[in-house]
Scaffold this motif. Structure first.
Motif, PDB file in Angstrom:
ATOM      1  N   UNK A 390      51.995  41.880   9.448  1.00  0.00           N
ATOM      2  CA  UNK A 390      52.496  40.850  10.360  1.00  0.00           C
ATOM      3  C   UNK A 390      52.411  39.470   9.718  1.00  0.00           C
ATOM      4  N   UNK A 391      51.325  39.214   8.986  1.00  0.00           N
ATOM      5  CA  UNK A 391      51.180  37.917   8.325  1.00  0.00           C
ATOM      6  C   UNK A 391      52.322  37.682   7.325  1.00  0.00           C
ATOM      7  N   UNK A 392      52.612  38.711   6.534  1.00  0.00           N
ATOM      8  CA  UNK A 392      53.665  38.578   5.533  1.00  0.00           C
ATOM      9  C   UNK A 392      55.007  38.315   6.200  1.00  0.00           C
ATOM     10  N   UNK A 393      55.287  39.034   7.293  1.00  0.00           N
ATOM     11  CA  UNK A 393      56.556  38.842   7.994  1.00  0.00           C
ATOM     12  C   UNK A 393      56.672  37.434   8.568  1.00  0.00           C
ATOM     13  N   UNK A 394      55.593  36.954   9.174  1.00  0.00           N
ATOM     14  CA  UNK A 394      55.642  35.626   9.795  1.00  0.00           C
ATOM     15  C   UNK A 394      55.788  34.519   8.761  1.00  0.00           C
ATOM     16  N   UNK A 395      55.018  34.610   7.673  1.00  0.00           N
ATOM     17  CA  UNK A 395      55.089  33.570   6.649  1.00  0.00           C
ATOM     18  C   UNK A 395      56.505  33.502   6.054  1.00  0.00           C
ATOM     19  N   UNK A 396      57.126  34.670   5.895  1.00  0.00           N
ATOM     20  CA  UNK A 396      58.480  34.702   5.339  1.00  0.00           C
ATOM     21  C   UNK A 396      59.490  34.019   6.248  1.00  0.00           C
ATOM     22  N   UNK A 397      59.225  34.015   7.565  1.00  0.00           N
ATOM     23  CA  UNK A 397      60.167  33.433   8.518  1.00  0.00           C
ATOM     24  C   UNK A 397      59.903  31.969   8.818  1.00  0.00           C
TER      25      UNK A 397
END
Length: 536
Positions: A390-397
């Motif tokens: 989830x962290x990776x997905x959020x940071x990417x967005x």
């Protein structure tokens, strides 16, 4: 230990990674794009070796050799017209220097038979000796390289035992100017090398072109005078009657003076064409100068305008803001905020570079975002102990933004479209009572703003205003909820973190959101209630 031949072609890219064996280029910015594989080319990442006695064209030692030859090319470009104009110079010490220089270029001709070349059809390096030799021998390069390297005057002396006093060998020596293509290739490479200033590279190129034009024209003009049937009936003979017996450097000084005065269109009139041949040459040189001057002015204008293009864009944007504010009669406070934001946008353009990032593949953009903002997001209270996915997905967005001091990031009662994490700077939390502004608290790095409105899907309860220059990352309300859908456990953890933080808020802050404090009782009830609010 000799390398074992593997195939007739070799991919150019793997050799870039063999740092310890062949001294390849260590920075891809200095490698010409013609040496990189095309899209769709399958590149084997194993450490392939070229055949024995074959040199990679981007080998560091070979590039240093080529660069050293450029210095000798500069000498050749100066000496060839000089020796044609001043015959005495070609029989003195310069003759020995010419032989040494020719020996270097002769060595380079031999080396060329061992340099791999790039097949334009496959974008693979060809290291087959026969193909390399066949390609070199069948191109115009080989005969021109040989013709520009052979010391014709010396060969004539060896075979005949006497020196030729005519001009034939002087004109043959002009074939050395063929070597100038190496200088052009060097400047092309330097212009693509991002480690070197494009402005100064281009400026140096323009200076070299101008100096070569001035030098060549002056030498040819002196040659016309030196070979006229009546020396006194020439541009220099009218000033210096016995100029042929004078020092070489006196004649060269007069020639350069005339050439520079003519090029710059000053025209003092002290040195002027006397006979018909000189007048024709003057006309041709002045016509050439028109083109050269246009070339120089065009290039310099382009360099200067390119350097100032961001300034022009900022001025245009500010003028548009001022016109918009004037037409709509916006208050001074709003107008100042708009101007401050626009100025900050241009000042921080090199840090954000959205136009650069949007052209990169998503994987690279994600990697950049992880490097810049991952630690900030991990330290935010809302995302403590959530999964890495989830962290990776959020940071990417997330999108990075800068805000100048005293600017509202969020307005009270506005619809919650985004929430923010402070990367640097400071933000005041404000509310309004009876028309009066009241500061409730101050937030700093890794703290969040706007999350209350997003979590409860209610109008923002507070105004958030920057205290100083602040950088934040933001994520969309709707995108955040979409990412939480498949992460139910993380969703509950986020809500649990939110409730714990909500309980720890200052009393004056909680007093402004009293309708939420009524729900703060049993944790399970709270989590279920807010999860429903978040996912509805």
């Amino acid at each position: 230990m000799p390398a074992t031949p593997i195939s007739e072609t070799r991919s150019p890219l793997p050799l870039l990674f063999r740092r310890h064996s062949s001294g390849e280029i260590k920075n891809l910015t200095s490698v010409s794009s013609s040496l990189l594989p095309a899209f769709g080319t399958v590149v084997n990442e194993n450490h392939l070796q070229l055949k024995k006695y074959v040199i990679a064209p981007y080998d560091r030692r070979y590039r240093l050799w080529q660069t050293a030859l450029v210095a000798l090319v500069v000498y050749s470009a100066w000496v060839s017209p000089f020796e044609l104009a001043f015959k005495k110079a070609s029989t003195g010490p310069l003759m020995i220097v010419d032989l040494i220089v020719d020996a270097f270029f002769g060595t380079d001709i031999v080396l060329t038979f061992f340099v791999a070349y790039l097949d334009k059809a496959t974008y693979l390096l060809v290291d087959d000796h026969k193909k390399i030799a066949s390609r070199y021998l069948t191109k115009i390069w080989f005969p021109m390289d040989v013709a520009s390297t052979l010391p014709f005057q010396t060969i004539y002396i060896v075979f005949t035992g006497k020196r030729n006093r005519g001009q034939f060998f002087g004109f043959l020596n002009l074939l050395r100017l063929w070597r100038l293509r190496r200088v052009s290739q060097l400047f092309t490479r330097l212009e693509k090398d991002t480690r070197i200033s494009y402005f100064w590279t281009r400026t140096l190129k323009l200076i070299c072109v101008t100096l070569f034009a001035v030098h060549s024209a002056g030498c040819f003009y002196f040659w016309l005078a030196a070979h006229h049937k009546t020396p006194t009936n020439t541009w220099i003979g009218s000033q210096v009657p016995n100029f042929k017996e004078e020092s070489i450097w006196l004649g060269y000084t007069y020639s350069m003076y005339w050439s520079i005065v003519t090029l710059t269109t000053v025209g003092y009139g002290d040195l002027h064409a006397v006979n018909t041949g000189e007048k024709v040459f003057n006309m041709l040189y002045m016509l050439f100068n028109i083109g050269l001057t246009a070339y120089l002015i065009g290039n310099m204008t382009n360099l200067i305008v390119h350097a100032a293009v961001r300034t022009f864009a900022m001025r245009d944007a500010i003028n548009e803001i001022l016109r918009y504010a004037s037409k709509n009669r916006l208050p001074e406070g709003l107008k100042e905020q708009m101007l401050a934001h626009m100025q900050l946008k241009f000042k921080t353009a090199e840090l954000q570079q959205e136009e650069v990032l949007q052209d990169l593949p998503k994987a690279i953009r994600t990697g950049i975002a992880q490097h810049l903002f991952r630690s900030t997001v991990e330290n935010a209270y809302l995302f403590k102990d959530v999964s890495v996915d989830l962290l990776v997905q959020m940071v990417a967005e997330m999108k990075a933004e800068y805000f100048p001091p005293k600017v509202e990031i969020i307005l009270q009662n506005e619809f919650p479209t985004d929430f923010y994490i402070i990367v640097s700077g400071a933000v005041d939390v404000l509310t309004y009572k009876n028309g009066m502004e009241q500061i409730l608290t101050k937030l700093g790095s890794s703290e969040m703003i706007g999350e209350i409105g997003v979590i409860f899907n209610i109008p923002q309860p507070f105004t958030m205003r920057t205290k100083r220059l602040s950088q934040v990352v933001r994520i969309s309300h709707h995108r955040f909820k979409q990412m939480l859908q498949p992460h139910s456990l993380d969703g509950k953890k986020i809500i649990s973190n939110f409730i714990q933080n909500l309980k720890g808020l200052k009393q004056e802050v909680l007093a402004e959101i009293a309708f939420l404090t009524d729900t703060l009782g049993d944790v399970n009830i709270e989590v279920n209630f807010i999860v429903k609010q978040c996912f509805k």
